[in-house]
Enzyme design. Structure first.
Site, PDB file in Angstrom:
ATOM      1  N   GLU A  43      46.564  44.776  40.546  1.00 38.74           N
ATOM      2  CA  GLU A  43      47.891  45.042  39.976  1.00 38.74           C
ATOM      3  C   GLU A  43      47.799  45.151  38.447  1.00 38.74           C
ATOM      4  O   GLU A  43      47.245  44.272  37.785  1.00 38.74           O
ATOM      5  CB  GLU A  43      48.821  43.870  40.344  1.00 38.74           C
ATOM      6  CG  GLU A  43      50.240  44.003  39.829  1.00 38.74           C
ATOM      7  CD  GLU A  43      51.100  42.793  40.203  1.00 38.74           C
ATOM      8  OE1 GLU A  43      50.544  41.725  40.562  1.00 38.74           O
ATOM      9  OE2 GLU A  43      52.337  42.916  40.116  1.00 38.74           O
ATOM     10  N   LYS A 110      56.239  48.913  43.233  1.00 36.33           N
ATOM     11  CA  LYS A 110      56.462  47.549  43.740  1.00 36.33           C
ATOM     12  C   LYS A 110      57.954  47.314  44.006  1.00 36.33           C
ATOM     13  O   LYS A 110      58.793  47.585  43.134  1.00 36.33           O
ATOM     14  CB  LYS A 110      55.946  46.559  42.705  1.00 36.33           C
ATOM     15  CG  LYS A 110      55.932  45.102  43.147  1.00 36.33           C
ATOM     16  CD  LYS A 110      55.281  44.236  42.037  1.00 36.33           C
ATOM     17  CE  LYS A 110      55.151  42.792  42.432  1.00 36.33           C
ATOM     18  NZ  LYS A 110      54.502  41.983  41.367  1.00 36.33           N
ATOM     19  N   CYS A 146      51.204  42.579  45.316  1.00 38.40           N
ATOM     20  CA  CYS A 146      51.392  41.141  45.071  1.00 38.40           C
ATOM     21  C   CYS A 146      52.600  40.550  45.811  1.00 38.40           C
ATOM     22  O   CYS A 146      52.549  40.368  47.019  1.00 38.40           O
ATOM     23  CB  CYS A 146      51.466  40.889  43.566  1.00 38.40           C
ATOM     24  SG  CYS A 146      50.972  39.198  43.124  1.00 38.40           S
TER      25      CYS A 146
END
Lengths: 589, 589
Positions: A43, A110, A146
Site C-alpha cells: 500500500e 481503497k 489493507c
C-alpha cells in the site's frame, strides 16, 4: 496452469520518489527471471506510508503520477500492482495501480478508510466504491487494500461472491505487540470465510513513530499456510497458486461456523460500508501459457513467538530507519548507568553497529560510583566509545547565577531539573558539533506521569523506548542479555539495583512513584483500555493512588507534546495515536 | 407572536463539566427574567471544544450525560439547546440536545463532520442523518451544527424545504485572520438562500492552539443584520424574531442568482451528503403566549475592521485562556530587546495585566547595549518587573567542559546554540521555582525555516506568536503602538534596527535568511497555498532561493514537532493543522 505471484516486501521512504522507484525496479529485476504473472508492492509503496499532509501538496501528487508513468513505460513486459495515491475527478484516492503493457491500465481505489488510532485516511482520501475482480486467463483475482480485509464483510465479500479464486491484499499495517498473531489469525480466517487463496503483502520499515513489520502471508482456503515473508526485513516472495476457489465456502450458501483452529476476528471500530459497494470486473487478457522456470524451494519462515523478540525487533528496525532515513550515520546516548539508557544503547548497537554509537557519561554531585561503573562496563561490553564530562562546573555556575533572583527557591526541583538540562545541553552540543543524532532514553511509564525533565532527559531527536513501560524495559533487557548465550551486554548491577534519577542524595524512583508493577498496571488501564477508576478499585487498587496517577497522566500532556517521536509498540502510544488536549480540566475518573 | 431566542456565547473549558455547568446555569439565570422561548449554547459547550480523545474515555461521556440530566432536572421551566457529545446505539454523536420539561427531550445529531485542517470529527463521531425541524406554536425552527451550514445544500436545504422560518446554527468555529468576514458573508448568504432568519451562535475562548472568536450573528432573509455578539468576549444576546420565512426563496422555485451585495460562499473541502439525509419534524407544543417583558435596546456591535486589530484580539484571548485554564497566574518572558519578545510581552500584559508578567534579560557576550536598553525601556513602558542574569558564567563553564571532547568544534553553531539553551534553562528555572509559565517568543518565519534553537529560544510552555510571520510581527507592533495614542510601549529602536539573534559578533538575520518580505512571501506560498515552485518563479522569485527555503521547511519538521503550542491565526498553522511527516525525502518542488 498455476498463477505465479511475486510479493515485493520493500522498505520505501516517504517522499523519496526516485529512491522508491529504484527500489521497485530492483524488485522487478529480481523477480523477472521467474516470469511471475503479477508482481505486487505494498500500500502506497511508491509514496511511502503514511505521507500525511504531503498528500496535500499538488506538485508531489504530480510527481507521483509522473513516476508511475515512467515505471510503466520502462517495464512494458511486467504486470505490476503498485500502491500509490492517485487523483480522481473529485479528490485523492489510496489506490492499487495496475501497470500493464507500458501504461497504468487500471486502479483499484481503497473503499474502507481507517480514521482512528494512528490513521487519518479520511483526512486525505475519498473512499472508492468499486470492488475489483481481474480476470487473467482462467483466474479471477480480487485486489483490495489493507483495512478492506479487516472489515467483516465489505469489499472481500463482494469479490468472493463474484467468484474470486485468489484475493490479493496490499497493506501498510503498523506494528504493535501481538499484532503479528492477530493479523495471521485474521488472514487465515478470511481465506476460509471467503473460500479464496489469500495473498497478504505488508510493508516493512520504520516511519517516524510507526514500524511496519512485513511478514507477508499466504493462506489456502483450508487454512494451510503457503508462505510467510521475513519479519522486520525486506523480502521477495514468489509463489505458484494452483488452488481454485473452495466450493465449501460458496457465498450463496448459509455461512458455516468456523471450524476448529480458526479464530473469528474482532472488528470493533471497523467501518461498515456494504450498502455503497459495487462489483467491477476487468479483463486482463490471457495468461502467459509458456511454462515458467521452476521456483527455488523455500519453506515458510517461522513465526517470531516471544513477545520480547517481537518488540525488540520492532525497536531495532524503527531506530535504524529513523536514523538512516533522516540522513544520520551516528548517534549519541547519555549513559547514566541505569536500565533505560542501557537498553537504548544495546538497541542502537543492534540497529546501527557499535561503531556508530557513542556514549557520554555526565556525572553530577549525586551520581554514585556504581552508576558510573555500570555505564563503563556497558560501553566496554558493547564496544562503543565513551566520553565523560562531569556537570559540576556548569551546575555551580547556574547556582551562582540564579542566587540573585531565586535565592533558596533555586534548590529542590529547580536544581534537579537543572542537572538534567545541563546533560541535555551537553548531548545537544555533541549533536550540533559532530552531526550525531541524540537518542533519548525515557520509557513510557515516565512519559505517562511526567517523571522526566523537559529539555533535560527528554532532549533528543528520537525516543527509542518511549512506548515501552518500565516493567517491559526490564523484561526486554533480560531477554536481550540471554539471547546469544553468555552474560549479555547489560551489567547485572544495572538490572538489579533500584531505579533512581540520582538528582538528589539517596533518591529512588519509589520516593515519588508507586512500585513500577503497580504503576504500569494503572497506566495500561488508563491509556490502553480507558478504564474507569471503579474497575481498578474493584481489582484491588487504592482509589486515591489511581486518582493521583490518572491526574498525573492528564496533567503532563504538555510535556509529552514537546517530546521527541518514538516507536509505537503498544496498542495505544503517545503521539499521533493518543490525542488528548493539553488544556483539560477533567479529573473525574 | 415573536419568537424570543437567547444566545449564550460562553467560554467553557475542555473537560471542566462542573465549571461549564455553573457557567451555563449563570446564563440561564441571566436570561430568565426575559422569558426566552429558547436559550441556546454553542457546539459541545458542555464538554468544551475540541475534547479530542477525551471523548474515547467512557467515564467522561457518562459524566457528560449525568451533567446533562442534572441541568435538565434543575431547570424544568427552561427550554435549552445545549451542545454536547451523546452516545447512540452505534457510537458517539456531536449533538444539540434539547432540554425541556426537566429532561433531555430530543437531540439533533450533526450530519456534516469536518475532518480536515484542525478538525478530526470523523475520528470521534458518527454522522447523523436526520434534519430536525422543531414546531413551537406557529414557528418552525431548524437546528443544525457548525459545518452543516457551510455545506452548499445538505441539512439546511432539507430544513428549508420543510418550511423552516428560523434556522439556529450552534458552532465552535475557530479563528483565523479574515474568518470573521468570511463567516459573516456565509451566514448572510445562507439566510437569503434558504429564506430564513439565520441565528448563528459561536463559541468564544482559547483552547490550546485554537481561538474561538464569538461574534454570533443574526441575519434576516433579506440580508439585514439583526444582531451581532461581542468578538473575543463572552456575551448573552436576546432577540425577538418576528419575520416569517421569505416567500421569495421558496425552494420549490428555481434558484435565483444572489442579489447584489451577497457573496456566494466557497465550499471547497466541504463534504456533500445530500443523498443520505432525511427530514425529522418534532412538535414542542404551544408557544407561551403571555407577553414577555420588553428587551433592552441594544444595537448590533460594530465589526472589527482592521486585520491587525482582529489578530491582536485573538492573540490576547488565546494567551489569557491558555494561561488561566491551565492554572497559571503569572508568566515569564525572556526580553532580548528584539521585536518578537517585545510584542509577546505587550500581548501578555494586555491579556493578563502587567503585574502578572515578568521580564528577564540574559545578556551574553554578543548582546549589544542597545538591545539591553531596549529591553529595559520596554519593561519600564509596560510597568513589568525586569530581572537581569548575564549568561557568561555558565557559557564559560560549558566551553571549558566541552573542550575535552569537541575541541575547536565547540565553536560556531554549537556555541551559538549553547547561549540560547542557557537562556532557556534560566527561564525554566524561574518557571520551576516560582510557578510561572514561560512564554516563548519565536515567530512563524523562524519556526518555518528552523531559525531557532531547540530547548533554547524554543523552550517554554506557550508560543504566543508562533503563527505570526515576521512581517506581520512588525505590523502588529506598529498597530499596537498606535492604538491608544501616544508613542506606545515598544521602543522605536526595537522597531527600527535590523533583526539579530546576537549569538556571534555583528550577526544579523539577513546573514542567513533572505529579507523577511521575500521569505514571508515564499513561506505563505508553500505553507498556506501549497504552491509549486514554478508559480513563484513565474512571479519573479529566484528558483534556487525558493528551492532552498522549501527544503528548510521540510527539513525542520523535527524541530517544530517539539515546539510548544501556539495560537493559530493563519489558514494553515503548524501543529494539529498542518501535519507533515518528519521523515520525508521529498524535495522536488
Amino acid at each position: 496452469m498455476a498463477l505465479r505471484i511475486a510479493l515485493a516486501q520493500i522498505n520505501p521512504t516517504v517522499g523519496d520518489l526516485d529512491g522508491n522507484r529504484r527500489m521497485i525496479e530492483a524488485s522487478l529485476a529480481e523477480a523477472r527471471p521467474f516470469r511471475p504473472d503479477l508482481i505486487a508492492f505494498p500500500e502506497l509503496a511508491l509514496s511511502g506510508y503514511p505521507p500525511e499532509d504531503l498528500l496535500h501538496h499538488p506538485p508531489f501528487i504530480r510527481d507521483v503520477e509522473e513516476t508511475l508513468g515512467r515505471i510503466a513505460a520502462d517495464h512494458p513486459g511486467d504486470r505490476i500492482l503498485l500502491g500509490a495515491p492517485i487523483r480522481g475527478d473529485d479528490g485523492l484516492y489510496n489506490a492499487a495501480v495496475l501497470l500493464q503493457g507500458g501504461r497504468a491500465a487500471h486502479a483499484y481505489r481503497k473503499c474502507t478508510l481507517p480514521n482512528y488510532g494512528v490513521f487519518d485516511e479520511k483526512r486525505h482520501f475519498r473512499a472508492g466504491r468499486l470492488c475489483t475482480v481481474y480476470r487473467l486467463g482462467r483466474w479471477r483475482i480480487a485486489v483490495n487494500i489493507c483495512e478492506d480485509i479487516w472489515a467483516p464483510c465489505g469489499v472481500p465479500a463482494v469479490q468472493a461472491a463474484a467468484g474470486a479464486d485468489v484475493m490479493l491484499n496490499i497493506s501498510s499495517s503498523p506494528f504493535h505487540a501481538g499484532k503479528g498473531r492477530e493479523r495471521e489469525e485474521l488472514i487465515r480466517y478470511r481465506a476460509w470465510q471467503h473460500g479464496v487463496c489469500l495473498v497478504y503483502l505488508n510493508l516493512v520499515g520504520g516511519q517516524d513513530e510507526l514500524v511496519f513489520d512485513g511478514e507477508s502471508l499466504v493462506f489456502a482456503p483450508d487454512g494451510e499456510l503457503l508462505a510467510r515473508g521475513l519479519r522486520f526485513e525486506t523480502d521477495l516472495l514468489i509463489l505458484d497458486v494452483d488452488r481454485p476457489r473452495s466450493p465449501a465456502a460458496d457465498p450463496s450458501q448459509a455461512p458455516a461456523p468456523p471450524p476448529d483452529g480458526f479464530v473469528q476476528p474482532r472488528h470493533e471500530g471497523i467501518e461498515e460500508i456494504e450498502d455503497e459497494l459495487r462489483l467491477e470486473e476487468i479483463d486482463l487478457g490471457p495468461q502467459d501459457t509458456n511454462p515458467p522456470p521452476p521456483l527455488p524451494r523455500r519453506p515458510p519462515q517461522h513465526r517470531i513467538e516471544t513477545q520480547e523478540a517481537e518488540i525488540y525487533g520492532a525497536l531495532c528496525l524503527g531506530t535504524r530507519d529513523y536514523v538512516r532515513k533522516n540522513g544520520f550515520t551516528d548517534v549519541v546516548i547519555g549513559l547514566s548507568g541505569g536500565i533505560d539508557s542501557a537498553l537504548t544503547a544495546v538497541i542502537a548497537c543492534d540497529a546501527l553497529g557499535a561503531a556508530s554509537v557513542h556514549g557520554l557519561t555526565m556525572p553530577g554531585p549525586y551520581t554514585s560510583s556504581t552508576s558510573l561503573a555500570g555505564a563503563r562496563e556497558l560501553a566496554g561490553n558493547l564496544g562503543i566509545s565513551l566520553a565523560s564530562i562531569p556537570i559540576d562546573e556548569a551546575l555551580a555556575a547556574y547556582r551562582a547565577m540564579l542566587d540573585s533572583t531565586l535565592r533558596e527557591k533555586r534548590l529542590g526541583i529547580t536544581d534537579e531539573n537543572l542537572q538534567a538540562r545541563i546533560r541535555g545541553n551537553l548531548l545537544m552540543a555533541h549533536s550540533n558539533a559532530l552531526g550525531w543524532l541524540v537518542l533519548t532514553t525515557g520509557n513510557k511509564s515516565e512519559f505517562a506521569v511526567g517523571y522526566c525533565t523537559l529539555y533535560g532527559d527528554m532532549a533528543g531527536g528520537f525516543a527509542v523506548i518511549k512506548d515501552v513501560p518500565k516493567g517491559l524495559v526490564y523484561r526486554l533487557a533480560r531477554w536481550r542479555n540471554g539471547r546469544d548465550g553468555g552474560a549479555g551486554p547489560i551489567p547485572g548491577d544495572t538490572l538489579e539495583r533500584p531505579p533512581s534519577a540520582e538528582l538528589r542524595p539517596d533518591q529512588e524512583d519509589s520516593d515519588t512513584l508507586p512500585p513500577y508493577p503497580v504503576l504500569d498496571r494503572i497506566l495500561e488501564a488508563r491509556i490502553e483500555r480507558e478504564e474507569p477508576i471503579e474497575r481498578l478499585v474493584g481489582a484491588g487498587c487504592d482509589p486515591a493512588l489511581i486518582r493521583k496517577i490518572y491526574g498525573w497522566i492528564d496533567g503532563n500532556e504538555y510535556k509529552r507534546r514537546q517530546a521527541p517521536p518514538g516507536i509505537k509498540i503498544t496498542p495505544r502510544a503517545f503521539g499521533r495515536d493518543r490525542r488528548y488536549p493539553i488544556t483539560n480540566r477533567y479529573r473525574g475518573s
